[in-house]
Design a protein around this motif. Structure first.
Motif: not given
Length: 195
Positions: A113-119, A155-161, A134-137
């Protein structure tokens, strides 16, 4: 180059351009000061570690996120053509609002499970979510942050954009009528192969 350790945090300060420096991130490492050219950072393979790049400019950095929990912060300044290679751990990558990623940057998130935050501002960034379940965001606070192109691969079934608070799932992005307007905004999403 000056090193100062306070508690669990080591601060590395550069006062001139430093080329091809190698650092293993055991706990917390903060890089401040001038320019880095082709540095290599390796997160330790045990536990949790944090790397914060807060120097003026970093060119051609390679960051190997090998730990169980890896946090990578781009906090101020500019980073050009950076490569982040995730492994089986959980990566959290934050691009702060006073930061600019220039050149062609790549983030291979790997498994888990990974996360990238682009501010901050990105020029050309490719994020590979990894071929996992895994759910990546990926969170983008403003469309204005995408200067040229953001490519999202696997971009997989559990991922979120998440763009400006609106969440898109795999099922939403299967619709080409939704992917095309995103492409016009500079966001290109390639869906993972689902068996």
């Amino acid at each position: 180059v000056a090193f100062e350790t306070t508690g669990a945090t080591t601060t590395v300060t550069t006062e001139a351009t430093v080329t091809e420096m190698e650092i293993t991130v055991e706990k917390n490492v903060v890089v401040e000061g001038e320019n880095l050219s082709k540095p290599t950072f390796t997160h330790n393979s045990n536990g949790k570690s944090t790397l914060t790049l807060a120097n003026q400019k970093t060119v051609g950095a390679i960051i190997a996120a090998e730990g169980a929990k890896n946090q990578i912060n781009f906090a101020g300044g500019a980073a050009k053509s950076t490569q982040v290679n995730g492994d089986a751990g959980k990566e959290v990558i934050k691009i702060a609002d006073d930061t600019k990623l220039t050149g062609k940057s790549v983030m291979n998130l790997g498994a888990n499970k990974d996360k990238v935050i682009i501010d901050g501002i990105i020029n050309k960034l490719t994020i590979d979510n990894g071929n996992d379940s895994a759910k990546d965001k990926i969170e983008i606070s403003s469309l204005d942050n995408i200067q040229k192109r953001l490519k999202v691969k696997n971009f997989g079934e559990e991922d979120r954009l998440i763009i400006e608070g609106d969440a898109f799932r795999y099922q939403d992005l299967e619709d080409k009528d939704l992917r095309e307007p995103l492409k016009d905004l500079g966001i290109i999403v390639t869906l993972a192969e689902i068996n």
